[in-house]
Scaffold this active site. Structure first.
Site, PDB file in Angstrom:
ATOM      1  N   HIS A  13       0.835  -1.200   0.000  1.00 44.52           N
ATOM      2  CA  HIS A  13       0.000   0.000   0.000  1.00 44.52           C
ATOM      3  C   HIS A  13       0.872   1.254   0.000  1.00 44.52           C
ATOM      4  O   HIS A  13       0.619   2.198  -0.754  1.00 44.52           O
ATOM      5  CB  HIS A  13      -0.887   0.055   1.257  1.00 44.52           C
ATOM      6  CG  HIS A  13      -1.931  -0.994   1.339  1.00 44.52           C
ATOM      7  ND1 HIS A  13      -2.073  -1.801   2.455  1.00 44.52           N
ATOM      8  CD2 HIS A  13      -2.905  -1.370   0.480  1.00 44.52           C
ATOM      9  CE1 HIS A  13      -3.101  -2.610   2.273  1.00 44.52           C
ATOM     10  NE2 HIS A  13      -3.614  -2.388   1.074  1.00 44.52           N
ATOM     11  N   LYS A  37     -17.973  -6.611   5.597  1.00 42.42           N
ATOM     12  CA  LYS A  37     -16.830  -7.138   6.343  1.00 42.42           C
ATOM     13  C   LYS A  37     -16.720  -6.491   7.712  1.00 42.42           C
ATOM     14  O   LYS A  37     -16.942  -5.292   7.857  1.00 42.42           O
ATOM     15  CB  LYS A  37     -15.522  -6.819   5.600  1.00 42.42           C
ATOM     16  CG  LYS A  37     -15.189  -7.679   4.453  1.00 42.42           C
ATOM     17  CD  LYS A  37     -13.762  -7.332   4.031  1.00 42.42           C
ATOM     18  CE  LYS A  37     -13.381  -7.845   2.684  1.00 42.42           C
ATOM     19  NZ  LYS A  37     -12.042  -7.384   2.321  1.00 42.42           N
ATOM     20  N   ARG A  86      -2.127  -6.277  -8.791  1.00 42.13           N
ATOM     21  CA  ARG A  86      -1.104  -7.247  -8.412  1.00 42.13           C
ATOM     22  C   ARG A  86      -0.962  -8.348  -9.444  1.00 42.13           C
ATOM     23  O   ARG A  86       0.123  -8.844  -9.680  1.00 42.13           O
ATOM     24  CB  ARG A  86      -1.436  -7.875  -7.056  1.00 42.13           C
ATOM     25  CG  ARG A  86      -1.324  -6.926  -5.900  1.00 42.13           C
ATOM     26  CD  ARG A  86      -1.748  -7.578  -4.614  1.00 42.13           C
ATOM     27  NE  ARG A  86      -3.180  -7.852  -4.680  1.00 42.13           N
ATOM     28  CZ  ARG A  86      -3.911  -8.239  -3.660  1.00 42.13           C
ATOM     29  NH1 ARG A  86      -3.362  -8.436  -2.488  1.00 42.13           N
ATOM     30  NH2 ARG A  86      -5.199  -8.446  -3.790  1.00 42.13           N
ATOM     31  N   SER A 124      -3.149  -7.714   3.032  1.00 43.02           N
ATOM     32  CA  SER A 124      -3.365  -7.534   4.469  1.00 43.02           C
ATOM     33  C   SER A 124      -3.764  -8.852   5.123  1.00 43.02           C
ATOM     34  O   SER A 124      -3.370  -9.138   6.256  1.00 43.02           O
ATOM     35  CB  SER A 124      -4.449  -6.479   4.715  1.00 43.02           C
ATOM     36  OG  SER A 124      -4.034  -5.222   4.245  1.00 43.02           O
TER      37      SER A 124
END
Length: 157
Positions: A13, A37, A86, A124
């Protein structure tokens, strides 16, 4: 604007934050509230950590986003939403979101930045899993984040 859950913020990040701060005059880091979440860290804890690790970057401001990302970017008068890619699997989802956002708020562009190779695997979730079992997370997160993670898991380091 660079949105994300940042639960917790990682070096991946931070790499995008540093790079984004050079692309734009002002970069908002928007901590998104995801109603689906339950966060590991509270919004306040994430904001504190992000402010700590970005305090040396003059044109960055950490904000909390409790609405649609594109709507929030529009309200902030942000011209772009910064997103990191990614892998190919990220692209499909991100393309769908960018297309939807463009229909809702055509004045807000989506800018994709490829994640550096050394962070292409990093998430994460992976960091939290390693920390949960007392593994060394120092290559993945800044010291302030490492301390908070280990403290949450009652891990002595």
């Amino acid at each position: 604007m660079y949105p994300g859950s940042f639960d917790p913020v990682t070096y991946g990040h931070l790499d995008l934050i540093y790079r984004g701060s050079k692309l734009f005059d002002k970069l908002y880091i928007a901590i998104a509230i995801n109603s689906k979440k339950q966060g590991f860290f509270t919004i306040e804890e994430r904001k504190e950590m992000l402010e700590e690790v970005t305090k040396a970057i003059d044109n960055v401001e950490v904000v909390v986003c409790d609405k649609l990302t594109a709507q929030f970017a529009h309200e902030l008068k942000a011209t772009a939403i910064l997103r990191g890619l990614r892998a190919v699997t990220d692209f499909e989802y991100e393309m769908q979101m960018a297309s939807t956002n463009n229909i809702l708020y055509p004045s807000v562009e989506t800018v994709f930045v490829m994640t550096r190779t050394e962070y292409s695997f990093l998430s994460s979730s992976v960091v939290k899993e390693i920390a949960r079992y007392g593994g060394d997370i120092s290559p993945f997160v800044p010291p302030v984040v490492r301390k908070r993670l280990y403290d949450k898991f009652n891990i002595k380091y």
